[in-house]
Design a protein around this motif. Structure first.
Motif, PDB file in Angstrom:
ATOM      1  N   VAL A 162       0.850  -1.200   0.000  1.00  0.00           N
ATOM      2  CA  VAL A 162       0.000   0.000   0.000  1.00  0.00           C
ATOM      3  C   VAL A 162       0.881   1.244   0.000  1.00  0.00           C
ATOM      4  O   VAL A 162       1.882   1.322   0.716  1.00  0.00           O
ATOM      5  CB  VAL A 162      -0.910   0.015   1.251  1.00  0.00           C
ATOM      6  N   ASN A 163       0.516   2.240  -0.814  1.00  0.00           N
ATOM      7  CA  ASN A 163       1.252   3.503  -0.800  1.00  0.00           C
ATOM      8  C   ASN A 163       0.286   4.673  -0.652  1.00  0.00           C
ATOM      9  O   ASN A 163      -0.936   4.486  -0.582  1.00  0.00           O
ATOM     10  CB  ASN A 163       2.136   3.649  -2.046  1.00  0.00           C
ATOM     11  N   LEU A 164       0.820   5.875  -0.605  1.00  0.00           N
ATOM     12  CA  LEU A 164       0.007   7.067  -0.362  1.00  0.00           C
ATOM     13  C   LEU A 164      -1.086   7.264  -1.412  1.00  0.00           C
ATOM     14  O   LEU A 164      -2.165   7.772  -1.111  1.00  0.00           O
ATOM     15  CB  LEU A 164       0.895   8.310  -0.316  1.00  0.00           C
ATOM     16  N   GLY A 165      -0.797   6.865  -2.653  1.00  0.00           N
ATOM     17  CA  GLY A 165      -1.791   7.029  -3.709  1.00  0.00           C
ATOM     18  C   GLY A 165      -2.993   6.119  -3.560  1.00  0.00           C
ATOM     19  O   GLY A 165      -4.009   6.321  -4.223  1.00  0.00           O
ATOM     20  N   ASP A 166      -2.895   5.147  -2.646  1.00  0.00           N
ATOM     21  CA  ASP A 166      -3.992   4.184  -2.470  1.00  0.00           C
ATOM     22  C   ASP A 166      -5.022   4.633  -1.434  1.00  0.00           C
ATOM     23  O   ASP A 166      -6.085   4.019  -1.329  1.00  0.00           O
ATOM     24  CB  ASP A 166      -3.431   2.818  -2.040  1.00  0.00           C
ATOM     25  N   ILE A 167      -4.702   5.638  -0.660  1.00  0.00           N
ATOM     26  CA  ILE A 167      -5.643   6.034   0.399  1.00  0.00           C
ATOM     27  C   ILE A 167      -6.314   7.359   0.059  1.00  0.00           C
ATOM     28  O   ILE A 167      -5.766   8.192  -0.659  1.00  0.00           O
ATOM     29  CB  ILE A 167      -4.947   6.135   1.780  1.00  0.00           C
ATOM     30  N   LYS A 168      -7.518   7.508   0.583  1.00  0.00           N
ATOM     31  CA  LYS A 168      -8.277   8.758   0.403  1.00  0.00           C
ATOM     32  C   LYS A 168      -8.501   9.337   1.803  1.00  0.00           C
ATOM     33  O   LYS A 168      -9.236   8.768   2.604  1.00  0.00           O
ATOM     34  CB  LYS A 168      -9.615   8.475  -0.286  1.00  0.00           C
ATOM     35  N   TYR A 169      -7.836  10.453   2.087  1.00  0.00           N
ATOM     36  CA  TYR A 169      -7.972  11.054   3.405  1.00  0.00           C
ATOM     37  C   TYR A 169      -8.082  12.573   3.300  1.00  0.00           C
ATOM     38  O   TYR A 169      -7.628  13.186   2.331  1.00  0.00           O
ATOM     39  CB  TYR A 169      -6.802  10.670   4.311  1.00  0.00           C
ATOM     40  N   VAL A 180     -10.259   9.201   7.173  1.00  0.00           N
ATOM     41  CA  VAL A 180      -9.712   8.284   6.171  1.00  0.00           C
ATOM     42  C   VAL A 180     -10.804   7.347   5.680  1.00  0.00           C
ATOM     43  O   VAL A 180     -11.481   6.699   6.480  1.00  0.00           O
ATOM     44  CB  VAL A 180      -8.566   7.439   6.742  1.00  0.00           C
ATOM     45  N   SER A 181     -10.982   7.276   4.377  1.00  0.00           N
ATOM     46  CA  SER A 181     -11.969   6.373   3.794  1.00  0.00           C
ATOM     47  C   SER A 181     -11.610   4.927   4.092  1.00  0.00           C
ATOM     48  O   SER A 181     -10.435   4.549   4.073  1.00  0.00           O
ATOM     49  CB  SER A 181     -12.048   6.588   2.284  1.00  0.00           C
ATOM     50  N   ARG A 182     -12.608   4.114   4.378  1.00  0.00           N
ATOM     51  CA  ARG A 182     -12.397   2.687   4.604  1.00  0.00           C
ATOM     52  C   ARG A 182     -11.899   2.008   3.323  1.00  0.00           C
ATOM     53  O   ARG A 182     -11.072   1.091   3.365  1.00  0.00           O
ATOM     54  CB  ARG A 182     -13.712   2.051   5.073  1.00  0.00           C
ATOM     55  N   LYS A 183     -12.389   2.455   2.161  1.00  0.00           N
ATOM     56  CA  LYS A 183     -11.987   1.879   0.883  1.00  0.00           C
ATOM     57  C   LYS A 183     -10.777   2.627   0.325  1.00  0.00           C
ATOM     58  O   LYS A 183     -10.579   3.804   0.608  1.00  0.00           O
ATOM     59  CB  LYS A 183     -13.145   1.940  -0.119  1.00  0.00           C
ATOM     60  N   ASP A 184     -10.005   1.946  -0.491  1.00  0.00           N
ATOM     61  CA  ASP A 184      -8.859   2.591  -1.119  1.00  0.00           C
ATOM     62  C   ASP A 184      -9.345   3.609  -2.152  1.00  0.00           C
ATOM     63  O   ASP A 184     -10.540   3.709  -2.436  1.00  0.00           O
ATOM     64  CB  ASP A 184      -7.941   1.547  -1.751  1.00  0.00           C
ATOM     65  N   ALA A 185      -8.419   4.384  -2.700  1.00  0.00           N
ATOM     66  CA  ALA A 185      -8.785   5.476  -3.612  1.00  0.00           C
ATOM     67  C   ALA A 185      -9.478   4.985  -4.875  1.00  0.00           C
ATOM     68  O   ALA A 185     -10.243   5.732  -5.494  1.00  0.00           O
ATOM     69  CB  ALA A 185      -7.541   6.277  -3.982  1.00  0.00           C
TER      70      ALA A 185
END
Length: 343
Positions: A117-124, A210-215
């Motif tokens: 997992v990297n920063l581009g995968d999360i929505k916060y 932070v969204s539970r789902k990835d971006a």
């Protein structure tokens, strides 16, 4: 540094949407001019509107069930000593948040498309706040409550006397109220601490949604996982899962110290607070083995903040912890007198 990770509340005051929670985080902006407002931001952008945050979080919930949290709330509360190290609270805390989220993604034992997992995968989305108010759960409010109840009763009696429903001396009742105000154990700026009163001093802290789902809205990334690191068989494939909270909390401290040149004392560390809960005697022995100057600073911190409680402690462990803390208090005067550091 105190960090909490909490799942979205699905009942009571919070609905399936993030709107109520985001609206709550906007409370400090009410009545402020545009220049004085704190806006939402993420890893790449500043000045994000609350409406956009709601739209993005609510629209990133594919295949999540009604009773599953759609987002997690991370609250980061630096101590007054950590805040004093910052040159500009808002900008420094924003910078720290972006570094902290690197630690966040590194704490997942997950793979997205065959990679970590990297920063581009999360929505916060994050927001800085500078105020805190006393709540009903605070120690000061609880211990002042008996006095508050008596004061309210006496004020009700005064109103009844003024309306002719009751006979008595208003002046005498006012004297009793003034006495109770003085006797209450907790005051701030000369006034009895009450629920809703703003806390004094620098109270700056960070809220991160932070969204539970990835971006991509395809994978679930839950920091609430009960697993640190494990693998499970799903659809004939081995899938990694888990989130290491200990790693995240410890990395968060190291990142702050490295970013701002902060010299963290033993009693300020996450590991020390955890040891205090799980093995108080180990905590005590580690404290007493510190160099004398560090030990004196540690006792100063303990005397100002009280026992380093983190979360709830089982009764048996709490009793042991209390005995250890009493031993710490007995050693306080000795530690101060034997050190060259003045307190």
């Amino acid at each position: 540094m105190y960090i909490t990770i909490t799942p979205q509340k699905l009942g009571g005051n919070y609905s399936q949407s993030s709107a109520d929670f985001i609206g709550y985080l906007e409370k400090e902006n009410q009545g402020l001019e545009q220049v004085g407002m704190e806006h939402f931001f993420n890893q790449y952008d500043d000045g994000i509107a609350a409406e956009e945050v709601v739209k993005e979080i609510d629209g990133n919930t594919a295949k999540l069930k009604n009773k599953e949290p759609k987002f997690y709330s991370i609250t980061v509360s630096p101590s007054k000593y950590e805040l004093a190290r910052l040159q500009n609270n808002s900008e420094c805390l924003k910078r720290y948040t972006r570094e902290l989220m690197k630690d966040y993604v590194a704490s997942f034992n997950r793979e997205v498309g065959g990679r970590a997992v990297n920063l581009g995968d999360i929505k916060y989305y994050a927001k800085i706040e500078h105020q805190r108010t006393f709540k009903g759960t605070d120690k000061q409010i609880k211990e002042n409550q008996p006095y508050a109840t008596k004061i309210l009763t006496l004020k009700n009696e005064i109103r009844k006397i003024e309306k002719g429903y009751l006979q008595g001396s208003i002046r005498q009742l006012e004297k009793e109220i003034a006495k109770l105000e003085r006797q209450a154990p907790h005051h701030q700026n000369g006034k009895r601490i009450v629920q809703g009163m703003a806390k004094a001093g620098d109270q700056s802290h960070i809220h991160i949604v932070v969204s539970r789902k990835d971006a991509s809205n395809s994978f679930s990334l839950s920091p609430g996982s009960k697993y640190k690191a494990s693998e499970v068989e799903m659809h004939g494939k081995s899938v990694k899962r888990g989130f290491d909270r200990d790693k995240f909390f410890e990395s968060a401290e190291k990142t702050f110290d490295r970013t701002f040149g902060y010299n963290r004392n033993f009693v300020e560390t996450y590991k020390a607070r955890k040891d205090f809960i799980k093995n108080p005697n180990m905590y005590f022995n580690s404290l007493m083995r510190l160099p004398i100057n560090e030990k004196t600073i540690a006792f100063k911190l303990l005397s100002e903040t009280g026992m380093p409680i983190m979360g709830s402690i089982p009764t048996s462990q709490a009793q042991v912890a209390l005995k250890v803390f009493n031993r710490l208090r007995k050693g306080l005067d000795i530690a101060i007198k034997s050190s060259s550091i003045g307190i």
